[in-house]
Scaffold this active site. Structure first.
Site, PDB file in Angstrom:
ATOM      1  N   ASP A 159       0.830  -1.193   0.000  1.00 23.20           N
ATOM      2  CA  ASP A 159       0.000   0.000   0.000  1.00 23.20           C
ATOM      3  C   ASP A 159       0.874   1.255   0.000  1.00 23.20           C
ATOM      4  O   ASP A 159       1.992   1.255   0.529  1.00 23.20           O
ATOM      5  CB  ASP A 159      -0.891   0.052   1.245  1.00 23.20           C
ATOM      6  CG  ASP A 159      -1.927  -1.055   1.269  1.00 23.20           C
ATOM      7  OD1 ASP A 159      -2.192  -1.646   0.198  1.00 23.20           O
ATOM      8  OD2 ASP A 159      -2.476  -1.318   2.356  1.00 23.20           O
ATOM      9  N   VAL A 160       0.334   2.341  -0.546  1.00 25.22           N
ATOM     10  CA  VAL A 160       1.042   3.624  -0.536  1.00 25.22           C
ATOM     11  C   VAL A 160       1.420   4.007   0.897  1.00 25.22           C
ATOM     12  O   VAL A 160       2.512   4.522   1.148  1.00 25.22           O
ATOM     13  CB  VAL A 160       0.168   4.721  -1.183  1.00 25.22           C
ATOM     14  CG1 VAL A 160       0.778   6.098  -0.954  1.00 25.22           C
ATOM     15  CG2 VAL A 160      -0.005   4.466  -2.675  1.00 25.22           C
TER      16      VAL A 160
END
EC number: 5.4.99.-
Length: 308
Positions: free
Chosen positions: A140-141
């Site tokens: 995930d970012v």
């Protein structure tokens, strides 16, 4: 797949040129609408029409819509804080910083791992969709840690197979609120999209199987540091599973964390880090494990807790 749109011509468009009317009706440019008509992809009452023909009120309009734009191709841009942990002719392992996506996606204009590697002069595999060439896993970012990218076509094929067959070990450390009971265990609960918020996920009976193993490493008054091993790799899996136990990751308001605790620890994102990944090397089959130290913001949060 291209979508076909069918509808009667609204009264307000009657008498307009086909290209002008379609531009208003579908939100495309007049040039695009003209190209669709020129390609025979617009018809009125079953008969193909040209771009300069006129729309007739209540005539049955059928349009083969243009293909939706895909994610942009990765741009070669340096990524601040991204460290190469290991590389050879088959793979590259990096420490992905928070705020960096694995690859370009629709709506994301920030830095990416593939763009950073390209800017640093690393060759990556050309296998996979154009915007995610070489990508065999994603973080995930908002999650930092070790991430592997294939550098060769052979590496891509072997690593993709290893992930698909669950032959890769993935270890994370997470700081979760409260104290999980039992202190070590397994969360086996299917995950699917949240019914009222499509950008979130939740535990639900009709979700995809998801299995998370965890063990307590260190306990503090408000939170617990846990070692997490994943059997599956569902989107937001660790965050969703611990939230379902009422122990969300510290600094993760999307899944129910306490903002006051995050502020006290200086966190602006969830305390979640991919600490190690293990796999058989694509070329010679030797087992290798690549570790990744905590970034500064996560170290600071732990120091605050240890100093209490």
């Amino acid at each position: 797949m291209r979508e076909t749109r069918t509808m009667p011509v609204p009264a307000g468009l009657a008498g307009m040129r086909v290209d002008a009317g379609l531009a208003k009706l579908l939100g495309v440019s007049r040039t695009t609408a003209g190209r669709l008509a020129a390609a025979g992809e617009v018809s009125l009452d079953g008969a193909a029409v040209g771009k300069s023909d006129r729309l007739v009120e209540d005539a049955w309009l059928e349009v083969l819509l243009p293909e939706a734009p895909g994610p942009p191709a990765p741009a070669a841009e340096p990524v601040a804080g991204m460290e190469v942990l290991y590389y050879d002719s088959d793979l590259v392992a990096v420490h992905k910083p928070v705020g960096v996506a694995a690859h370009p996606t629709v709506g994301w204009s920030g830095p990416t791992v593939v763009g950073g590697l390209a800017a640093a002069g690393f060759r990556i595999a050309t296998s996979g969709p154009p915007e995610r060439q070489g990508i065999v896993q994603r973080l995930d970012v908002g999650t930092s840690g070790v991430m592997v990218v294939a550098a060769s076509e052979h590496g891509y094929s072997m690593l993709k197979r290893a992930f698909r067959n669950r032959e890769v070990t993935k270890r994370y450390h997470a700081l979760v609120q409260g104290h999980p009971d039992p202190s070590s265990g397994t969360i086996d609960a299917p995950i699917g999209r949240h019914p009222s918020a499509g950008w979130r996920f939740c535990v639900r009976d009709d979700g995809k199987p998801a299995v998370t193993h965890y063990a307590t490493l260190e306990a503090f008054a408000p939170a617990t540091l846990v070692d997490v091993r994943l059997e599956t790799g569902r989107t937001h899996q660790i965050r969703v599973h611990f939230s379902a136990l009422n122990h969300p990751c510290v600094g993760d308001p999307m899944y129910g964390s306490d903002p006051a605790l995050a502020e006290r620890l200086g966190l602006t994102r969830q305390w979640l880090h991919a600490v190690a990944i293990g796999f058989h090397h694509p070329a010679d089959g030797r087992w290798m494990e690549i570790e990744c130290p905590y970034p500064e913001d996560l170290r600071y949060g732990l120091e605050v807790l240890r100093g209490q």
